[in-house]
Every structure is written in structure tokens, then in C-alpha cells.
Design a protein around this motif. Sequence first.
Motif, PDB file in Angstrom:
ATOM      1  N   GLY A 203      71.775 -24.275-103.893  1.00 37.66           N
ATOM      2  CA  GLY A 203      72.146 -23.128-104.724  1.00 37.66           C
ATOM      3  C   GLY A 203      71.243 -21.921-104.582  1.00 37.66           C
ATOM      4  N   ASN A 204      70.406 -21.903-103.541  1.00 35.42           N
ATOM      5  CA  ASN A 204      69.494 -20.772-103.343  1.00 35.42           C
ATOM      6  C   ASN A 204      70.150 -19.708-102.460  1.00 35.42           C
ATOM      7  OD1 ASN A 204      67.159 -22.030-104.678  1.00 35.42           O
ATOM      8  ND2 ASN A 204      67.195 -23.433-102.922  1.00 35.42           N
ATOM      9  N   ALA A 205      69.942 -18.439-102.823  1.00 37.50           N
ATOM     10  CA  ALA A 205      70.467 -17.314-102.054  1.00 37.50           C
ATOM     11  C   ALA A 205      69.314 -16.423-101.619  1.00 37.50           C
ATOM     12  CB  ALA A 205      71.459 -16.512-102.889  1.00 37.50           C
ATOM     13  N   ALA A 206      69.446 -15.821-100.438  1.00 37.31           N
ATOM     14  CA  ALA A 206      68.369 -14.965 -99.945  1.00 37.31           C
ATOM     15  C   ALA A 206      68.932 -13.809 -99.145  1.00 37.31           C
ATOM     16  CB  ALA A 206      67.392 -15.762 -99.087  1.00 37.31           C
ATOM     17  N   GLN A 207      68.382 -12.640 -99.397  1.00 32.90           N
ATOM     18  CA  GLN A 207      68.578 -11.493 -98.507  1.00 32.90           C
ATOM     19  C   GLN A 207      67.194 -11.125 -98.002  1.00 32.90           C
ATOM     20  OE1 GLN A 207      69.915  -7.635-100.046  1.00 32.90           O
ATOM     21  NE2 GLN A 207      71.227  -7.452 -98.251  1.00 32.90           N
ATOM     22  N   GLY A 208      66.994 -11.225 -96.696  1.00 29.70           N
ATOM     23  CA  GLY A 208      65.660 -11.126 -96.139  1.00 29.70           C
ATOM     24  C   GLY A 208      65.160 -12.521 -95.802  1.00 29.70           C
ATOM     25  N   THR A 209      63.879 -12.634 -95.496  1.00 31.26           N
ATOM     26  CA  THR A 209      63.308 -13.900 -95.051  1.00 31.26           C
ATOM     27  C   THR A 209      62.736 -14.673 -96.228  1.00 31.26           C
ATOM     28  OG1 THR A 209      62.716 -12.837 -92.955  1.00 31.26           O
ATOM     29  CG2 THR A 209      61.700 -14.970 -93.434  1.00 31.26           C
ATOM     30  N   ALA A 210      63.284 -15.854 -96.484  1.00 28.75           N
ATOM     31  CA  ALA A 210      62.824 -16.688 -97.594  1.00 28.75           C
ATOM     32  C   ALA A 210      62.851 -18.149 -97.184  1.00 28.75           C
ATOM     33  CB  ALA A 210      63.689 -16.471 -98.829  1.00 28.75           C
ATOM     34  N   VAL A 211      61.905 -18.922 -97.718  1.00 25.87           N
ATOM     35  CA  VAL A 211      61.831 -20.368 -97.487  1.00 25.87           C
ATOM     36  C   VAL A 211      61.799 -21.049 -98.848  1.00 25.87           C
ATOM     37  CG1 VAL A 211      60.488 -22.266 -96.514  1.00 25.87           C
ATOM     38  CG2 VAL A 211      60.611 -20.068 -95.299  1.00 25.87           C
ATOM     39  N   PHE A 212      62.654 -22.063 -99.025  1.00 21.77           N
ATOM     40  CA  PHE A 212      62.738 -22.784-100.299  1.00 21.77           C
ATOM     41  C   PHE A 212      62.345 -24.236-100.080  1.00 21.77           C
ATOM     42  CE2 PHE A 212      65.946 -19.420-100.251  1.00 21.77           C
ATOM     43  CZ  PHE A 212      65.666 -18.730-101.426  1.00 21.77           C
ATOM     44  N   GLU A 213      61.483 -24.744-100.933  1.00 20.51           N
ATOM     45  CA  GLU A 213      61.080 -26.148-100.908  1.00 20.51           C
ATOM     46  C   GLU A 213      61.151 -26.690-102.332  1.00 20.51           C
ATOM     47  OE1 GLU A 213      59.957 -29.879 -99.854  1.00 20.51           O
ATOM     48  OE2 GLU A 213      60.487 -28.228 -98.485  1.00 20.51           O
ATOM     49  N   ASP A 214      61.972 -27.738-102.508  1.00 20.29           N
ATOM     50  CA  ASP A 214      62.119 -28.353-103.824  1.00 20.29           C
ATOM     51  C   ASP A 214      62.431 -27.293-104.886  1.00 20.29           C
ATOM     52  OD1 ASP A 214      62.202 -30.361-105.738  1.00 20.29           O
ATOM     53  OD2 ASP A 214      60.049 -30.221-106.167  1.00 20.29           O
ATOM     54  N   SER A 215      63.324 -26.378-104.550  1.00 20.23           N
ATOM     55  CA  SER A 215      63.699 -25.291-105.467  1.00 20.23           C
ATOM     56  C   SER A 215      65.221 -25.189-105.504  1.00 20.23           C
ATOM     57  CB  SER A 215      63.096 -23.963-105.006  1.00 20.23           C
ATOM     58  OG  SER A 215      61.688 -24.018-105.018  1.00 20.23           O
ATOM     59  N   ARG A 216      65.738 -24.822-106.665  1.00 20.26           N
ATOM     60  CA  ARG A 216      67.182 -24.791-106.861  1.00 20.26           C
ATOM     61  C   ARG A 216      67.612 -23.533-107.606  1.00 20.26           C
ATOM     62  NH1 ARG A 216      65.192 -29.613-106.596  1.00 20.26           N
ATOM     63  NH2 ARG A 216      63.982 -29.135-108.473  1.00 20.26           N
ATOM     64  N   ASN A 217      68.787 -23.032-107.200  1.00 18.84           N
ATOM     65  CA  ASN A 217      69.451 -21.928-107.907  1.00 18.84           C
ATOM     66  C   ASN A 217      68.561 -20.701-108.050  1.00 18.84           C
ATOM     67  OD1 ASN A 217      71.695 -23.642-108.257  1.00 18.84           O
ATOM     68  ND2 ASN A 217      70.825 -24.466-110.148  1.00 18.84           N
ATOM     69  N   CYS A 218      67.841 -20.395-106.976  1.00 15.94           N
ATOM     70  CA  CYS A 218      66.974 -19.214-106.965  1.00 15.94           C
ATOM     71  C   CYS A 218      67.602 -18.106-106.120  1.00 15.94           C
ATOM     72  CB  CYS A 218      65.595 -19.557-106.417  1.00 15.94           C
ATOM     73  SG  CYS A 218      64.658 -20.673-107.486  1.00 15.94           S
ATOM     74  N   ASN A 219      67.201 -16.890-106.400  1.00 19.25           N
ATOM     75  CA  ASN A 219      67.723 -15.725-105.696  1.00 19.25           C
ATOM     76  C   ASN A 219      66.561 -14.879-105.210  1.00 19.25           C
ATOM     77  OD1 ASN A 219      69.488 -13.784-104.696  1.00 19.25           O
ATOM     78  ND2 ASN A 219      69.667 -12.729-106.660  1.00 19.25           N
ATOM     79  N   VAL A 220      66.478 -14.649-103.906  1.00 21.01           N
ATOM     80  CA  VAL A 220      65.387 -13.869-103.313  1.00 21.01           C
ATOM     81  C   VAL A 220      65.970 -12.677-102.578  1.00 21.01           C
ATOM     82  CG1 VAL A 220      63.583 -13.846-101.543  1.00 21.01           C
ATOM     83  CG2 VAL A 220      63.792 -15.793-103.097  1.00 21.01           C
ATOM     84  N   SER A 221      65.384 -11.513-102.801  1.00 16.82           N
ATOM     85  CA  SER A 221      65.700 -10.315-102.027  1.00 16.82           C
ATOM     86  C   SER A 221      64.374  -9.692-101.616  1.00 16.82           C
ATOM     87  CB  SER A 221      66.515  -9.322-102.858  1.00 16.82           C
ATOM     88  OG  SER A 221      66.733  -8.127-102.144  1.00 16.82           O
ATOM     89  N   THR A 222      64.164  -9.536-100.312  1.00 21.64           N
ATOM     90  CA  THR A 222      62.887  -9.034 -99.844  1.00 21.64           C
ATOM     91  C   THR A 222      63.077  -8.038 -98.716  1.00 21.64           C
ATOM     92  OG1 THR A 222      60.757  -9.642 -98.831  1.00 21.64           O
ATOM     93  CG2 THR A 222      62.624 -11.101 -98.394  1.00 21.64           C
TER      94      THR A 222
END
Length: 470
Positions: free
Chosen positions: A288-307
Motif C-alpha cells: 500500500g505504499n506510493a512514491a513519486q521520486g526515489t523511495a525505499v520501504f522496509e516493513d512499512s505500510r500505506n505510506c505516501n512519499v513525494s520527493t
Amino acid sequence: MDRRIIPLIMCGGAGTRLWPASREVRPKQFLSLFGKRSTFQDTILRVSDKALFERPIVITNTAYRFMVLEQLTEIGLEADILLEPVRRDSGPAIVAGAVFAETRDHEATVLALAADHVVGDTAAFLAACRQGLVVASSGHIATFGVEPERAATEYGYISPGEIISGDVRSVAKFVEKPDPATAAEYIKAGYLWNSGNFMFRASVLLDEYRNVDAGSVQVVSDAIDKAGRDLGFVMLDPESFAKADAISIDYAVMEKTARAAVVPVSYGWSDVGSWHAVWELSDKDGQGNAAQGTAVFEDSRNCNVSTDKALVALEGVDDLVVVATQDAVLVSRQKDANGLKRLVARLRTVAPEVTESHLKVHRPWGSYQSVDNGDRHQVKRIAVKAGGRLSLQKHHHRSEHWIVVRGTARVTVNELVKIVHENESIYIPIGAIHRLENPGKILLELIEVQTGSYLGEDDIIRIEDDYQRS
């Protein structure tokens, strides 16, 4: 029906609900939130079918005029661009658009759309427009009521009344944004979300507005009659337009008129009013993680990153929004849009510059970005579009040293005109009259090193300017 619709794109808002990406000088309608195009560009493209739509009207303010023009050019479309001298909310803006539309066609039918909304199903949107055209032609002011997907508290609601034709109904009442329990009751009762988009015959809208505020219609009409034209823009007369009462079209007309109709729609609509809404509309990974730009998710859920540039890494967290720009980082809970509103209000008192402008500043000729600052020096990265040129200008307090890193520059320094190529530089003494141009076919990029006792942007004396800023 062979009558076509004149789109009126409302493009003057400056909300900060998507801070720090959206700011006063470059608000969300001009941002690329879901790919390469902005929501403004997507909105214009959605109403570009010449079989159904005429040349659009865009109403915006002076500060955004070159962004509007640039983004239209990028997608190969044109529009009549009206410039509001002051903000007066959606009521006077729609009146201005309706009056201008009547100058093009006395029987004009207008579709008023917000520039910062998202529509997922264009075919369904166009079908709704055809329904709206039928209703508007019969003298109604049609609004588009979105069939709710959840008991949302961030939208106003519409209670549908009697059937007018097909699925279109009269409007029994408009209601304000509810609390969660009330929203659930509205859903059960068949209420619709109020999208804030409308279709009407220009003459009908203006007559209904005159019934409640004839004075504002008159002064806005005067602002159109006395409008000037400059660089292709229609500049509404400031003295006349400023006399209009600032009010939304909902309060001014829609809640009072007996002509309101609602077209129920289901075309993947969102007003993108929060980072949570951006997350809902974005592609996501299996967690459930979304990203615009470069992002890395570990043991994370339903997060939204824009960088913008920096890599963002999240570990062991859920339901977070992280937005990283070059001068600010936001970390917040996914669903607390009101918390962000409170935060931005506080930032306006302690650090107002981060709510108003970005490090990268857009200009009609290109952009510049500060990369280093000291007591007596500043370093900027400057980009000039092909064929663009800065004003002929001088400074009282600083000298400048320009180093070309890409493309070719034509530089004027007093009587000297010189071509400067990549890996070459030129010095601009304090007080020298100078100008920078890009005569080439590719983007010109250079590094500017300023030195002096004062380095503010207001130390620019413009002598000549292609964009009438002198």
C-alpha cells in the motif's frame, strides 16, 4: 445537438493543502502529481474535443499568467486567458468568464471547471457534459454531483430533488461539509458530493446573479468592457473588478436559485484536497505504499512519499506522508488534513517564505534556483528557454559572474554584445547595464556567482523587458 460548450477553467487558486509541494507562487494545479502533466493540463486536454467544445477560457491572476501560457504551449493548445487583478473568489470569476463568453457568442453555454481536480474516466466525463448541455440548454444551471464512494467529511453534499430528465434532478438543497456521522446519514439518504463544477447558459447565470447582486455583475461587466490586452492576455480593469463582492458561486447563486439541477456522475473525481487524496489516486506497491521520486520501504505500510531529489527511506512505520522538497520536509499522518492546515498557518508566522515560494523560482524566460548563500555572496543555477531573454537591467549593489555549463548565451554588457559558449564565462560589474539571452535551440544553463553588499531580488532596475515588468 450541434451547439458546443465553452470551457471556463478556474485557475487562480493558491491553496497550501499540498504543502510543501504546493505554495503561493506555484500552487497545486501547476504541479505534476500523477505523471508528466499537471492537473491544469489534464483539465484542458479533457475539454479539447472540438466536436463538443469551443476554444477554452482560462481565468487566473497576473502572478500565474506565464505558467498558464507555458503549460498550454507544452500540450500544444491555446485559450483566451483572463487575468484577475485581485482575487474575488469563484463568484466574480465565473461572472467574468460568462460575460467574456457572451462577447464570443451571445447564446454561449459555459462549463466552469476547477483546474486542480482529477477525473479518472474521461469517457464518462464527456457523457456527463452532454447530459449537462441538454439541461443547461433548457435554462437550468447544472452542477455535477459525484456519487459518493465513502462518507467523506471534506466535501459539501447535494440533496437531489425531483427528476428533470433522465438521471438529472433538481437540487433540493446544498449542505456544508458534515461530521462523520452526518456524512453516513447523507450517504443513506442518497446525497451526492458537490464537485463545484457547473454548466449553464451564460445569460441564465448572469440573470440569476443579478437577482442577488446586480452591482457585482455590473462592475465585473465593466471590468471586461474596459479590459486591456497585453502579450495576448486579457487584463480585467482593476478599478472595476475590485468593486465586486468576494463570494463563492455556491453562496452567491447556487444556494438561492430555483434553476439548480444536478447531474449524478461517477467518473473517478477528486479535488485532490490532501496528501491522503494523492495517495488514494497513486499506484501502490503490495504493502500500500506510493512514491513519486526515489523511495525505499522496509516493513512499512500505506505510506505516501513525494520527493524532489533526496532518496527517502522508511522503516517500520505505517500511514505516514513524507514530502521532501529542496528546502522543506513534511512528515505527517495520512488522514489528518486539518493538522496540515494548522501547521501551515503556524509556518506563516514563523517561516512565511516556505509557504510562499520555492527555492526554484519560475520566470517567463525560464527559472533560477539559489544553491548557496553567504553574507556577501550568492550562487544561483539559471536556466533560460530557447529564444528566451531576461530584461535589460542593472544592479546598484552587486556584481555577477556567469559561467555557461550548457548551451550558448548572448550577453550584453553596456556597449559590448558577446556570445558565450559552454565552459566560458563573463563578468558583469556593479552598475553595468546588461542582458542575458538564449539564441540557441536547446536550454541554456549557467551558474551565476553574485558578490556585493546587498543581494536581494529587489535590486533589479529593469530598463527594457519583453514581459512588461519594467
